[in-house]
Design an enzyme around this catalytic site. Structure first.
Site, PDB file in Angstrom:
ATOM      1  CB  VAL A  48      75.348  43.182  77.677  1.00  0.00           C
ATOM      2  CG1 VAL A  48      75.672  42.632  76.300  1.00  0.00           C
ATOM      3  CG2 VAL A  48      74.806  42.083  78.571  1.00  0.00           C
ATOM      4  CB  VAL A  49      80.478  41.536  76.382  1.00  0.00           C
ATOM      5  CG1 VAL A  49      81.713  40.661  76.611  1.00  0.00           C
ATOM      6  CG2 VAL A  49      79.556  40.865  75.379  1.00  0.00           C
ATOM      7  N   PRO A  69      82.875  55.632  77.287  1.00  0.00           N
ATOM      8  CG  PRO A  69      82.314  56.236  75.091  1.00  0.00           C
ATOM      9  CD  PRO A  69      83.201  55.331  75.888  1.00  0.00           C
ATOM     10  CG  ASP A 139      81.946  38.042  70.741  1.00  0.00           C
ATOM     11  OD1 ASP A 139      81.825  36.953  71.317  1.00  0.00           O
ATOM     12  OD2 ASP A 139      81.113  38.964  70.852  1.00  0.00           O
TER      13      ASP A 139
END
Lengths: 306, 306
Positions: A48-49, A69, A139
């Site tokens: 999602v990031v 992948p 992050d």
């Protein structure tokens, strides 16, 4: 206002020759708007990031190589399948191998990783720093040469809010606050003033010099005179021609009241005044005034004074 | 609010799994906050525009090499003489020679030119593009890989407003509008929430995983519950300890009313209400109410009804 701004976002002003210089407060980031059209960007990760990174990169017209992948986040898969974006993406359906990979970070303008493998993230960051390629590791701030912050886009207007990593959610809250306070359709105003600027450059071409300074000064005064809301009227080609013919050619600043338009100056003035009143407070005050006076008169009447 | 934001600055959300994807609108810039501490930056030019570039670069802790024959803009000369900034600047008192210069653009992370010589600017831009070094040529957008836009800094909070080159003055006006609408001392709120986040990371360390998600969710809800103004109370170490002990440890969200503090909830509510009233409109309305009622009663009295 201008002095307050200078006390806060305080670069030396273009016109002042005074000899007082704002103190330097180190620790800032350098905020930039990068032009990435067709530039190669490496995106490592498929979750999602990574899908958020891809979104902003596609809006910037970059060419993105994704190494991850499958299965990919559905939003990434959607962009790969969608004919309007598929040509901007190269997908390598395999893990990134770091130093041993045949993909070399030095062939890319920016590298972004958004994977759960901290060791591979660290290796990628080191590789990028050896090759002097700017890198963002999602992050992990110490492994980032750049941050994204909270973003807002309305047509040609883009705003970045950075809290230097202290409060990502606060940045998003400030973005929402800004959005509430921008004039509606601000994008039309930016487009309008952009068209006026482009028309002016056709009449007064060239870079720098006396003409360049006059052009800049005139655009600044026109912007201040019309304001962020009314600038949208410059989308009207005839109005642009009128203000350039009657204004620029004699270096005059014409305001909304000096030109033909849909409303005359006094109705505009009334509209402006009505628009700035806080009606809740006004009506509340009116009610209090009625109550106060009635009560006073009632008391006077009871005392036989009326 | 949140749906409106998504309609405008519309990256895929972190939590939604819905299968609708916002359309890509190309032509944007990628807005970034660069971390430049001790990185080498080349600044060609010594006038007022160069002095503005230098200001932002010094705030970012970069190391800046300036190439320009003197005399420099007084603000640049001041930074070179000032012991607090002199070690961050190398000044070469001579013109830049382009391709023939012994200074090579590839040794720098960014290159900025702010000179009146259009041919030399063009040559510098070409050199940078060959070497894949990002370049900004002042006032010539096609030769820019990045723009600056209008900037605002209040402590750790930084905001960039870009109009994609359409309206530089409009960008500055939007900056002033944002500044008027930010809570006062917003920098203290950002510092406060940053301290809370740092304390939380000490209790719940590590990157990613279930704990990382819990930490992010808790910080988001705490931010939303306290709001941009009251966050400044997190600068109080005891209050941070209390909210982490009684809140985080049991994954609860405690608001300002659930914790000991300088003011109880109803005095806060009154303060909030008083703060939002437009006193001018209220007092104006009050006066109108007094006048209206007095007039009405006078008429009634004249007619002998009172």
């Amino acid at each position: 206002m201008s002095s307050e701004v200078n006390a806060i976002a305080k670069p030396p002003s273009r016109d002042s020759s005074e000899e007082s210089y704002p103190p330097i407060v180190p620790g800032a980031s350098l905020l930039l708007a990068l032009r990435l059209a067709n530039r190669p960007i490496l995106l490592i990760g498929g979750g999602v990031v990574a899908s958020q990174r891809l979104y902003f990169l596609l809006e910037s017209d970059a060419h993105i190589t994704i190494i991850s992948p499958g299965p990919l986040h559905p939003s990434i898969q959607h962009r790969i399948n969608d004919p309007s974006t598929s040509s901007k993406i190269t997908w390598l359906d395999r893990p990134f191998l770091g130093r041993k990979d045949e993909i070399k970070v030095k062939d890319y303008d920016l590298v972004m990783t958004a994977i759960d493998d901290n060791d591979l993230s660290k290796e990628t960051c080191e590789l990028c720093r050896e090759e002097k390629v700017m890198v963002n590791v999602a992050d992990i701030p110490p492994q980032c040469d750049f941050y994204f912050g909270a973003q807002l886009r309305k047509g040609p207007l883009q705003i970045l809010i950075s809290t230097g990593g202290l409060g990502p959610r606060s940045g998003a809250m400030i973005r929402d606050l800004i959005l509430e306070n921008l004039p509606s359709n601000i994008e039309d105003s930016i487009k309008g003033i952009g068209l006026l600027r482009a028309d002016l450059r056709k009449r007064a071409p060239g870079v720098g010099g006396k003409l360049g300074q006059e052009r800049m000064d005139w655009m600044k005064e026109i912007s201040d005179t019309w304001g962020l809301d009314l600038m949208k009227r410059f989308n009207d080609e005839e109005l642009r021609k009128e203000i350039l013919d009657k204004g620029w050619e004699s270096r005059k600043i014409l305001g909304p009241d000096d030109l033909g338009g849909e409303s005359s100056s006094w109705t505009q003035a009334i509209q402006r005044t009505l628009g700035t009143i806080d009606w809740t407070a006004g009506i509340g005050g009116f009610g209090l005034g009625v109550a106060f006076t009635s009560l006073g008169l009632m008391i006077l009447q009871r005392q036989g004074r009326l």
